[in-house]
Write a protein that holds these residues in place. Structure first.
Motif, mmCIF file in Angstrom:
data_model
loop_
_atom_site.group_PDB
_atom_site.id
_atom_site.type_symbol
_atom_site.label_atom_id
_atom_site.label_comp_id
_atom_site.label_asym_id
_atom_site.label_seq_id
_atom_site.Cartn_x
_atom_site.Cartn_y
_atom_site.Cartn_z
ATOM 1 N N LEU A 80 0.652 -1.019 -0.315
ATOM 2 C CA LEU A 80 -0.083 -0.113 -0.243
ATOM 3 C C LEU A 80 1.200 1.407 0.138
ATOM 4 N N GLY A 81 2.018 1.210 1.106
ATOM 5 C CA GLY A 81 2.839 2.597 0.777
ATOM 6 C C GLY A 81 3.686 2.061 1.767
ATOM 7 N N THR A 82 4.994 3.482 1.798
ATOM 8 C CA THR A 82 5.611 3.450 3.532
ATOM 9 C C THR A 82 4.572 3.473 4.540
ATOM 10 N N TRP A 83 4.828 2.712 5.548
ATOM 11 C CA TRP A 83 4.174 3.170 6.614
ATOM 12 C C TRP A 83 4.702 4.260 6.702
ATOM 13 N N SER A 90 12.762 1.309 7.246
ATOM 14 C CA SER A 90 11.116 1.743 6.014
ATOM 15 C C SER A 90 10.379 0.101 6.404
ATOM 16 N N VAL A 91 9.753 0.708 6.664
ATOM 17 C CA VAL A 91 8.387 -0.047 7.261
ATOM 18 C C VAL A 91 7.102 0.520 5.852
ATOM 19 N N ALA A 92 6.979 -0.776 5.080
ATOM 20 C CA ALA A 92 6.082 -0.847 4.219
ATOM 21 C C ALA A 92 4.713 -1.603 4.949
ATOM 22 N N ALA A 93 3.897 -0.901 4.557
ATOM 23 C CA ALA A 93 2.137 -1.853 4.652
ATOM 24 C C ALA A 93 1.896 -2.331 3.543
#
Lengths: 704, 118, 182
Positions: A80-83, A90-93
């Motif tokens: 969905l994008g970067t949370w 960097s934590v991606a959703a």
């Protein structure tokens, strides 16, 4: 003819799967009180059913690639994008589905749906039903998030979310102090595990710089990718970059550390020794909740974590040995405790702890698919058992003491029949599902365990077999006491079966416990034959893409895994029948009365007392942890809160202000001109100050 | 800029300014301001204090206008006009208060009114 | 000396006498015992200041100074003085307090500060900073009604309207305070 449909088309709507139940929860939580009962049921069941349908849509092409034009699908994912991103982190959703979590998601939403339906009847007399269904939906949403997350941090959100729901639902009847306390205990004990999970995430982050599990689409960093790129000699190398460099650890040590932390998290969630203490108390919640959260889904999250990160654990022999040892010990320990419990749900609770022990044991010896398979079959039959127990509890007006039940077989046909099927399944009587899941674990531990010192695997096998014996015994003890013989109380004598909303889920779950055989039976129809001529159960074949990396690291020999299969099956059957026979003789043929004199003898009496008091683990915790903590808290209350915070920080400023006010009162005499004079003096002093250093300031700020 | 060792600042200033140098405007403003401040601090009659405040406001206006002239920028004039309007408002309300004070307390001397309330 | 005299312009000749008269008027305001004399002195001060404003190129503001200040505001003051009808008894005796003394000294000190800053008293740090600002050539019509009005209504309309609102509030407030019971 092939179906021309590409599963990737629903990639973008993947996030709907956890979102739908969450939206349902929001709707019920916000407007539930104004909705009519049927609407509440519709929202609760509808959102879960839709989510389950979406999962099934993804699972179909995975399970039957032959039917689809698109060919086999290994995994789909969507970001969905970067949370959030902070510094280098960097934590991606991002969510993803592969063969492992598609199955789990289907179990969560499927069993979840059945239990939603069952709850309609079970909670029929409950006034606060909207809140109940809101929590239940919230749970399903968070559980799906946990299962589908492709990032450990996102998974942690689901992990904490299901813990929260567990707490809320255990303490659902919060005006009962004992139940509220049980909820709190579950939450606090789980915090210990969650802390371990967090530390594990941090360690992995420090080591690999990512918490993403699988590479998605364009790639990017991921744990699986990092492990795949790991050369064989790399484990011995000292970590030279990143935050861990200062510690002088080798990669092997660091990974062991991370795995042990993660296992602590898994042990908290999956109720492994010594963090199992919350699960029996969690039975304070409504019975469908016990079935869904504390038997079928949430408590297996730890096992899922172990399976999900199998490639990581495979790198650490020490961690694997630890996992196997804890699992085996928990399996036997809980089985022993279950033998001496008299509360219907408590027996099932210890049984769950014991079965979770089996799964963890499996993960510890490298039997990944067996662990997950046992997770699935356990979800079916244990949910069935719990719902059966709920049906009994409803019928007998909340009489849960098995010594006061009995003879229910004649009065509750559906319940007793499905309970018997599930009991046979969990016991491992062929040809029901437990036989092929639990005993596959033991066989693998015996025959092919490559991980860790071989002694651990063999010890795990011996302990596990003993635990299986215990399983058979306590389950049939339960069955005989509850359903056979004569009613031993008023409630049991007048019990009546409930409606279809209760019996249909029971029959479905009972049927599933039987049907699941097909996936684990090496000679079942559709089962594959590998190139070397070995029969591979469907489930093993199905999950092989997921565990390929871990198996490659471990170096599992598929041929060895098949040696002595028939012997192991014979042993498993013998153990199951032995336990059944012992229970039959003791509780059906009056053996317990004949043994009564033996229980009077001193060592036996002591041992019985020890088991009946659950080895005093709760008491040990109470004295070793709770009392010191409470003492510290009392001290902190009196010293820190009362003195430092109240006395100094709160009353202090008030007192200083008071003093200052009394002192400065004389300046504030109401003489306008005195104020004007003070202002004038202040202004002149300010001007003088600015003029004396103003030029320097002027230059300081770039003037000329 | 050349260093400025000239014996007479006045003649030197003439080379920069076509008229009276800025400093003298500012000095006049400072003197007016100081006189106004002196009045506010030393005079106990409310009316005189108000008039002193008007003096101070005018001093401020003078600086605005002087700078406006140096920079050839009319914004200073606008500000001066706004200051006049504010001074008018202040005088109206202030004098009303003085009259109310006289009516209620019978005095216009501020040092006789020190209870911080009318 | 003659070159010095030759360098003097009309502005010089007018400014310094007017400045002295202004200062004298201002002192009159502060020193006059009766507010009535103080007010008359203030009116003269405003007239001299208006002349100085005009010298500085602020024709419109100078006119306003006479109309608004010397006219309207001072009339307001005189009306107030008349209403109060202050006599010597009401004015009371001069009182000297420590705060008045110190505050007064500091006020006078301000002039010293200004002198030192403006470089008229050359010390070691005498920052002759402002003199370096070159005089811009004044455009045609600088400070005229047209120029100031244009700026006022074009660019500072919001401020103008805000001030007009303030005046309205002040009128209402003055009536309320003077009439109502407090």
């Amino acid at each position: 003819m092939k179906i021309d449909w590409d599963v990737k088309t629903i990639e973008d709507s993947l996030f709907l799967i956890p979102l739908l139940p969450l939206l349902g929860a929001a709707a019920l939580g916000l407007f539930g009180r104004r909705l009519r009962r049927p609407d509440v049921h519709l929202i609760a069941c509808g959102t879960v059913a839709t989510a389950g349908l979406l999962v099934a849509l993804i699972l179909l092409p995975m399970a039957f690639p032959v039917l689809f034009a698109s060919g086999p699908v290994v995994s789909i994912g969507s970001t969905l994008g970067t949370w959030f991103s902070a510094g280098g982190i960097s934590v991606a959703a991002s969510l993803f589905v592969d063969h492992l979590n598609a199955v789990l998601a289907l179990v969560v939403s499927g069993v979840g749906l059945l239990i939603h339906v069952y709850s309609i009847e079970y909670m029929a007399e409950e006034k606060d039903y909207a809140r109940y269904f809101a929590y239940l939906n919230l749970f399903v949403g968070f559980m799906l998030l946990l299962v589908l997350a492709n990032d450990l941090v996102l998974m942690f959100v689901g992990w904490e979310g299901v813990g929260l729901c567990s707490y809320l639902l255990i303490g659902f009847w919060y005006d009962d102090d004992a139940k509220a306390l049980a909820g709190r205990k579950a939450f606090v004990v789980n915090r210990v595990g969650d802390f371990g999970f967090l530390l594990g995430i941090f360690t992995l982050l420090a080591l690999f710089g990512t918490t993403s599990i699988q590479p998605l689409g364009t790639g990017g960093d991921s744990l699986a990718g990092a492990v795949r790129a790991f050369g064989p000699g790399r484990l011995g190398a000292v970590v030279s970059s990143g935050p861990l460099a200062a510690l002088g650890l080798t990669y092997g040590h660091a990974i062991t550390l991370a795995c042990l932390f993660l296992f602590l998290g898994a042990a908290g969630k999956s109720a492994q020794f010594p963090l199992y203490v919350w699960l029996p108390d969690a039975m304070a919640g409504p019975t469908p909740v016990s079935a869904l959260i504390h038997a079928a889904t949430m408590v297996t999250a730890g096992v899922y974590l172990l399976a999900r990160l199998s490639f990581l654990f495979a790198l650490s022999t020490t961690a694997m040995a630890m996992v196997a040892a804890v699992g085996a010990f928990t399996a036997l320990f809980a089985a022993l405790l279950a033998c001496a419990q008299n509360d219907l749900k408590k027996v099932l609770a210890y049984s769950t702890v014991s079965q979770l022990g089996f799964m963890v044991l499996a993960a510890g010896v490298g039997a990944w698919w067996q662990a997950v398979f046992h997770l699935v079959t356990h979800a079916f039959f244990k949910a069935c058992l719990f719902l059966g127990a709920g049906s009994v509890i409803l019928a007998c007006h909340h009489q849960q003491d098995i010594r006061k039940l009995g003879g229910l077989r004649r009065r509750m046909k559906s319940t007793s029949a499905t309970f018997l099927i599930a009991t046979l399944a969990i016991t491992g009587v062929a040809p029901l599902s437990g036989f092929f899941s639990k005993d596959a674990i033991l066989h693998f531990a015996h025959a092919a365990a490559p991980a860790g010192p071989a002694g651990v695997a063999h010890l795990a096998w011996i302990v596990g077999t003993l635990a299986a014996l215990g399983t058979a015994f306590y389950m049939f003890r339960l069955y005989f006491l509850v359903f056979e013989g004569e009613p031993r109380s008023e409630q049991a004598a007048h019990a009546t079966e409930r409606g279809l909303a209760v019996t249909i889920p029971l029959w479905i779950l009972g049927a599933l416990s039987v049907v699941a055989v097909v996936w684990g039976w090496p000679w079942a129809p559709f089962a594959m034959t590998t190139r070397s001529g070995l029969r591979e159960p469907l489930f093993q074949n199905f999950t092989s893409p997921v565990f390929g990396l871990a198996n490659r690291i471990l170096g599992v020999d598929p041929a060895a895994a098949h040696q002595g299969l028939l012997g192991a099956m014979a042993l498993a059957l013998a153990v199951a029948w032995a336990g059944l026979g012992a229970a039959w003789w003791l509780y059906r043929r009056g053996g317990i009365a004949k043994l009564a004199p033996l229980f009077e003898r001193r060592p036996v009496r002591w041992i019985h007392a020890l088991v009946a008091h659950k080895f005093y683990v709760d008491e040990v915790f109470h004295f070793a942890l709770v009392l010191p903590l409470r003492a510290v808290a009392t001290l902190a209350f009196h010293l820190v809160d009362r003195r430092a915070i109240d006395g100094f920080l709160v009353h202090g400023p008030a007192r200083v202000t008071g003093w200052a006010g009394r002192a400065l009162r004389y300046l504030q005499n109401g003489d306008l001109q005195r104020y004007a004079a003070v202002m004038a003096i202040g202004a002149v002093v300010t001007v003088a100050f600015v003029l004396s250093v103003g030029k320097d300031l002027f230059q300081l700020f770039g003037g000329n | 800029m050349p260093s400025l060792p000239s014996p007479s600042l006045l003649t030197l200033a003439a080379t920069f300014a076509p008229g009276v140098i800025l400093e003298h405007y500012l000095l006049l403003a400072a003197i007016l301001f100081a006189i106004g401040m002196l009045g506010v601090v030393t005079r106990r009659n409310a009316l005189t204090m108000f008039m002193s405040i008007e003096l101070m406001l005018n001093a401020a206006n003078l600086t605005f206008l002087a700078f406006a002239r140096v920079h050839a920028d009319l914004s200073g004039h606008v500000t001066a006009i706004l200051v006049m309007a504010v001074a008018a408002a202040e005088a109206a309300v202030g004098l009303a208060i003085v009259i109310a004070l006289q009516r209620v307390r019978g005095t216009t001397n501020v040092d006789e009114v020190r209870t911080l309330k009318l | 000396m003659s070159s010095f005299l030759a360098s003097l312009t009309l502005e010089h000749w007018l400014f310094y006498p007017l400045a002295l008269l202004t200062i004298a008027g201002a002192l009159g305001v502060v020193l006059a015992r009766n507010p009535l004399y103080g007010a008359l002195s203030l009116i003269s001060t405003f007239f001299f200041l208006a002349a100085i404003f005009i010298l500085a190129g602020a024709h419109f503001v100078g006119i306003l100074q006479i109309i608004v200040y010397a006219g309207a505001i001072m009339v307001l003051f005189l009306m107030a003085i008349m209403l109060l009808a202050l006599d010597a008894k009401a004015l009371g005796r001069r009182r000297v307090t420590l705060f008045k003394l110190v505050g007064g000294l500091f006020s006078v000190g301000l002039v010293g500060l200004a002198l030192s800053f403006l470089g008229l008293r050359q010390g070691a740090r005498g920052p002759i900073m402002w003199i370096r600002i070159p005089y811009q050539k004044l455009p045609e019509g600088f400070g005229s009604v047209a120029a100031v009005g244009d700026l006022l209504f074009r660019e500072h309309l919001l401020q103008l309207e805000a001030v007009s609102l303030l005046l309205l509030v002040a009128i209402v407030g003055a009536v309320a305070v003077a009439k109502g019971k407090i």
